[in-house]
Design an enzyme around this catalytic site. Structure first.
Site, short mmCIF file in Angstrom:
data_model
loop_
_atom_site.label_atom_id
_atom_site.label_comp_id
_atom_site.label_asym_id
_atom_site.label_seq_id
_atom_site.Cartn_x
_atom_site.Cartn_y
_atom_site.Cartn_z
N CYS A 43 -9.09 -13.12 40.76
CA CYS A 43 -8.17 -13.85 40.16
C CYS A 43 -6.66 -13.21 40.02
O CYS A 43 -5.50 -13.71 40.59
CB CYS A 43 -8.33 -14.22 38.69
SG CYS A 43 -7.19 -15.04 37.54
N CYS A 48 -5.99 -17.00 41.75
CA CYS A 48 -5.27 -17.71 40.76
C CYS A 48 -3.78 -17.10 40.65
O CYS A 48 -2.93 -17.83 40.51
CB CYS A 48 -5.65 -17.33 39.26
SG CYS A 48 -7.49 -17.29 38.93
N LYS A 51 -1.84 -17.21 44.20
CA LYS A 51 -1.71 -18.46 44.56
C LYS A 51 -0.57 -19.36 43.73
O LYS A 51 0.08 -19.96 44.15
CB LYS A 51 -3.22 -19.22 44.34
CG LYS A 51 -3.40 -20.70 44.74
CD LYS A 51 -3.10 -21.67 43.45
CE LYS A 51 -3.70 -21.28 42.34
NZ LYS A 51 -5.03 -21.55 42.00
N TYR A 177 -11.17 -27.20 45.42
CA TYR A 177 -9.88 -26.62 44.55
C TYR A 177 -9.00 -26.05 45.69
O TYR A 177 -7.89 -26.18 45.76
CB TYR A 177 -10.39 -25.57 43.56
CG TYR A 177 -10.74 -26.06 42.39
CD1 TYR A 177 -12.21 -26.42 42.38
CD2 TYR A 177 -10.07 -25.92 41.34
CE1 TYR A 177 -12.71 -26.91 40.95
CE2 TYR A 177 -10.53 -26.14 40.05
CZ TYR A 177 -11.84 -26.85 40.05
OH TYR A 177 -12.44 -27.01 38.52
N GLU A 181 -5.14 -26.72 47.10
CA GLU A 181 -3.98 -25.98 46.56
C GLU A 181 -3.16 -25.46 47.79
O GLU A 181 -1.86 -25.63 47.81
CB GLU A 181 -4.56 -24.84 45.61
CG GLU A 181 -5.13 -25.45 44.36
CD GLU A 181 -5.50 -24.41 43.47
OE1 GLU A 181 -5.69 -24.66 42.35
OE2 GLU A 181 -6.07 -23.47 43.84
N HIS A 441 8.66 -37.96 22.49
CA HIS A 441 9.40 -38.74 23.17
C HIS A 441 10.80 -38.18 23.79
O HIS A 441 11.32 -37.50 23.03
CB HIS A 441 9.76 -40.20 22.37
CG HIS A 441 10.40 -41.00 23.20
ND1 HIS A 441 9.42 -41.73 24.37
CD2 HIS A 441 11.37 -41.50 23.36
CE1 HIS A 441 10.34 -42.71 24.93
NE2 HIS A 441 11.75 -42.81 24.35
N GLU A 446 3.25 -38.08 26.02
CA GLU A 446 2.84 -39.33 24.92
C GLU A 446 2.16 -40.35 25.28
O GLU A 446 1.35 -40.90 24.50
CB GLU A 446 4.31 -39.41 24.42
CG GLU A 446 5.23 -40.32 25.67
CD GLU A 446 6.54 -40.85 25.06
OE1 GLU A 446 6.51 -41.45 23.66
OE2 GLU A 446 7.51 -41.02 25.50
P1 NDP Z 1 -15.12 -26.04 46.40
O1 NDP Z 1 -16.87 -25.70 46.10
O2 NDP Z 1 -14.35 -26.49 45.15
O3 NDP Z 1 -15.03 -26.83 47.54
C1 NDP Z 1 -15.69 -26.68 48.77
C2 NDP Z 1 -15.09 -27.48 49.73
O4 NDP Z 1 -15.51 -27.36 51.21
C3 NDP Z 1 -15.76 -28.92 49.57
O5 NDP Z 1 -14.62 -30.10 49.87
C4 NDP Z 1 -16.91 -29.12 50.57
O6 NDP Z 1 -17.09 -30.32 50.88
C5 NDP Z 1 -16.51 -28.28 51.77
N1 NDP Z 1 -17.35 -27.89 52.62
C6 NDP Z 1 -18.45 -26.99 52.30
N2 NDP Z 1 -18.99 -26.46 53.09
C7 NDP Z 1 -18.50 -27.01 54.40
C8 NDP Z 1 -18.70 -27.08 55.67
N3 NDP Z 1 -19.71 -26.21 56.35
N4 NDP Z 1 -17.97 -27.69 56.57
C9 NDP Z 1 -16.86 -28.40 55.81
N5 NDP Z 1 -16.67 -28.73 54.70
C10 NDP Z 1 -17.35 -27.92 54.02
O7 NDP Z 1 -14.79 -24.56 46.99
P2 NDP Z 1 -13.27 -23.88 46.98
O8 NDP Z 1 -13.53 -22.87 47.89
O9 NDP Z 1 -12.11 -24.72 47.17
O10 NDP Z 1 -13.39 -23.06 45.55
C11 NDP Z 1 -14.57 -22.14 45.13
C12 NDP Z 1 -14.36 -22.13 43.61
O11 NDP Z 1 -13.34 -21.46 43.25
C13 NDP Z 1 -14.08 -23.59 42.81
O12 NDP Z 1 -15.30 -24.24 42.78
C14 NDP Z 1 -13.75 -22.97 41.53
O13 NDP Z 1 -14.94 -23.03 40.79
C15 NDP Z 1 -12.90 -21.85 41.80
N6 NDP Z 1 -11.42 -22.07 41.93
C16 NDP Z 1 -10.70 -22.49 40.89
C17 NDP Z 1 -9.47 -22.91 40.88
C18 NDP Z 1 -8.71 -23.37 39.76
O14 NDP Z 1 -9.04 -23.58 38.67
N7 NDP Z 1 -7.43 -23.92 39.82
C19 NDP Z 1 -8.66 -22.59 42.11
C20 NDP Z 1 -9.36 -22.31 42.96
C21 NDP Z 1 -10.70 -21.98 43.17
P3 NDP Z 1 -18.15 -31.41 49.99
O15 NDP Z 1 -17.22 -32.04 48.84
O16 NDP Z 1 -18.40 -32.31 51.13
O17 NDP Z 1 -19.31 -30.53 49.75
#
Ligand code: NDP
Length: 463
Positions: A43, A48, A51, A177, A181, A441, A446
């Site tokens: 983080c 976090c 980023k 996520y 971002e 407002h 709101e």
């Molecule tokens: P996520 O699990 O959110 O997303 C992974 C993405 O990668 C999905 O869209 C998935 O597709 C895709 N994917 C997975 N495997 C493949 C592959 N082999 N080929 C192509 N696409 C693939 O992971 P992130 O890495 O974005 O983030 C990890 C975690 O970190 C999050 O779940 C969250 O908990 C945390 N996080 C939180 C944040 C916040 O609170 N603002 C910010 C950043 C991270 P599909 O949908 O088809 O499975």
């Protein structure tokens, strides 16, 4: 607890590990924490915080443009990207120093190096063994990269946060996520971004209206979304750029996409390799996450785990709350299970997303009759800026008792607004109570207390 070197030995000095260690030490326990990298964890150092700083930095580009509608003349402007990266790094150094001081002030011993379990009460770091009554695994996670040809040319969010210069064209692979971002922030600073999704939409698991609205808004801002598309291979070209061989959706099969850099945000995996976990009896699931019970206890009585390494809900405030529950359980004789209901979260996409509670789909599956209130409007700021951005707000309400089960928003300040609504949901607020709340407002927020017309019930609509 005599007989052991420490009462608690924590492996991993990220948000969860540091909090648990400090809390335990504050109660008089003898605590050590091992870290192989810098203190702070994902983080603070690779997630976090950096980023969000880059997201804030990137947003000025739009602000300069919007100011024109308010009578401003904004002169020549340019982004010194290395200066932004350097400023961000200075802030991370400051936070790292604070973390070190907090540990020191609490009397926690910092052991530098990679830890490995020897037995249920012994850890080895840099050739030295330490014994402890309890061992806490808080090693977090790491970006996952699929094994395709040329994947060594891809970067992850780790490297993207430290890019020495901006690429002209960037491919972002993934729709979660991290992908939205980074797609948003690089697009905002003028990089031509193509986001490649294997699925049909962004942000799987979020409310469908949120997913659709965010994709629309990102497209308006200039991000090219390629859905149902996978990258089959990555090739380095003699010109110094990269060629991505695409597959999947009919129109992109066999196509090549030329970019200057490719960022993979295809999920994260728990950091459990090489720690000697299974050898001492700690159970891992198929993805390598540590399996724990409701009190964060692993299959070994003396070993506990919190945060991303358990792959429950991978958010910093959740790891910190798990740490609090664990210390209550172990050192206050008050077994406390973490409550995972109504945890709010935000995505710092552009525009951002804020959400708490159930999606419409989850609510219908769990409770059947649901009322939906939805509003899509042009926020006041853009009446004069002329920007075509629209905000989405949505309430999911259980019909039987009018309890609000979910709040969702896509639009400026969504994360800030959602924090307050999370309190309301935690208290079990009803739609009547939302309606009885006076709005502030003029704000976008709101709208959450002034939505009166529910959407027609899809069940009641004649087909
Ligand atoms: P996520 O699990 O959110 O997303 C992974 C993405 O990668 C999905 O869209 C998935 O597709 C895709 N994917 C997975 N495997 C493949 C592959 N082999 N080929 C192509 N696409 C693939 O992971 P992130 O890495 O974005 O983030 C990890 C975690 O970190 C999050 O779940 C969250 O908990 C945390 N996080 C939180 C944040 C916040 O609170 N603002 C910010 C950043 C991270 P599909 O949908 O088809 O499975």
């Amino acid at each position: 607890m005599a007989g052991y070197d420490f009462d608690l030995f924590t492996i991993g000095a990220g948000s969860g590990g540091v909090r648990a260690s400090r809390l335990a030490a504050g109660l008089g326990a003898r605590v050590a924490i091992a870290e192989e990298s810098r203190v702070g964890g994902t983080c603070v150092l690779r997630g976090c915080v950096p980023k969000k700083l880059l997201v804030i930095g990137s947003h000025f580009a739009e602000d300069f443009i919007d100011a024109k509608g308010y009578g401003w003349t904004v002169g020549a402007r340019s982004l010194d990207w290395p200066a932004l990266i350097a400023a961000k790094d200075r802030e991370l150094d400051r936070l790292n120093a604070i973390y070190l001081r907090l540990l020191d002030d609490a009397g926690v011993s910092l052991v530098e190096g990679r830890a490995r379990l020897v037995d249920p009460h012994t850890v080895e770091v840099a050739g030295r063994r330490y014994t402890a009554r309890y061992i806490l695994l808080a090693t977090g996670g790491w970006p996952y990269l699929p094994e395709i040809h040329g994947i060594e040319h891809a970067m992850t969010s780790n490297e993207a946060l430290d890019l020495p210069s901006l690429p002209k064209r960037l491919a972002v692979v993934g729709g979660g996520y991290i992908a939205v971002e980074f797609a948003g922030l690089f697009n905002a600073v003028g990089v031509k971004v193509t986001q490649i999704l294997r699925a049909d939409g962004l942000l799987r698991g979020f409310d469908q209206d949120v997913r659709v609205a965010l994709a629309e808004e990102m497209a308006v801002k200039g991000v090219t979304l390629m859905r149902q598309t996978v990258v089959r291979s990555i090739q380095a070209c003699p010109q110094g750029d990269l060629s991505l061989r695409l597959g999947g959706a009919l129109e992109t099969v066999g196509e090549d996409l030329r970019v200057d850099a490719v960022l993979y945000a295809t999920g994260r995996r728990p950091n459990t390799k090489g720690l000697g976990l299974e050898e001492v009896g700690v159970r891992l699931d198929a993805e390598g996450a540590v399996v724990v019970d409701q009190f964060s206890r692993t299959a070994v009585d003396s070993i506990y785990a919190i945060g991303d390494v358990t792959d429950r809900m991978n958010l910093t405030p959740v790891a910190i709350a798990e740490a609090q529950c664990l210390i209550d359980t172990l050192f206050k004789d008050r077994p406390t299970a973490m409550d995972y209901q109504n945890i709010p979260s935000a995505v710092f996409s552009q525009p951002p997303v804020g959400t708490v509670g159930l999606t419409e789909r989850q609510a219908r599956e769990q409770f059947g009759d649901i009322d939906i209130y939805l509003s899509r409007f042009r926020p006041m700021r853009h009446t004069l800026s002329g920007r075509a951005e629209r905000t989405l707000m949505k309430l999911v309400v259980r019909r039987s008792d009018q309890r609000v089960l979910g709040c969702h928003m896509v639009g400026a300040d969504a994360p800030e607004i959602m924090q307050g609504l999370a309190v309301a949901l935690k208290c079990g607020a009803t739609k009547e109570q939302f309606d009885a709340t006076i709005g502030i407002h003029p704000t976008a927020a709101e709208e959450f207390v002034t939505m009166r017309d529910k959407l027609p019930d899809p069940e009641a609509v004649p087909s």
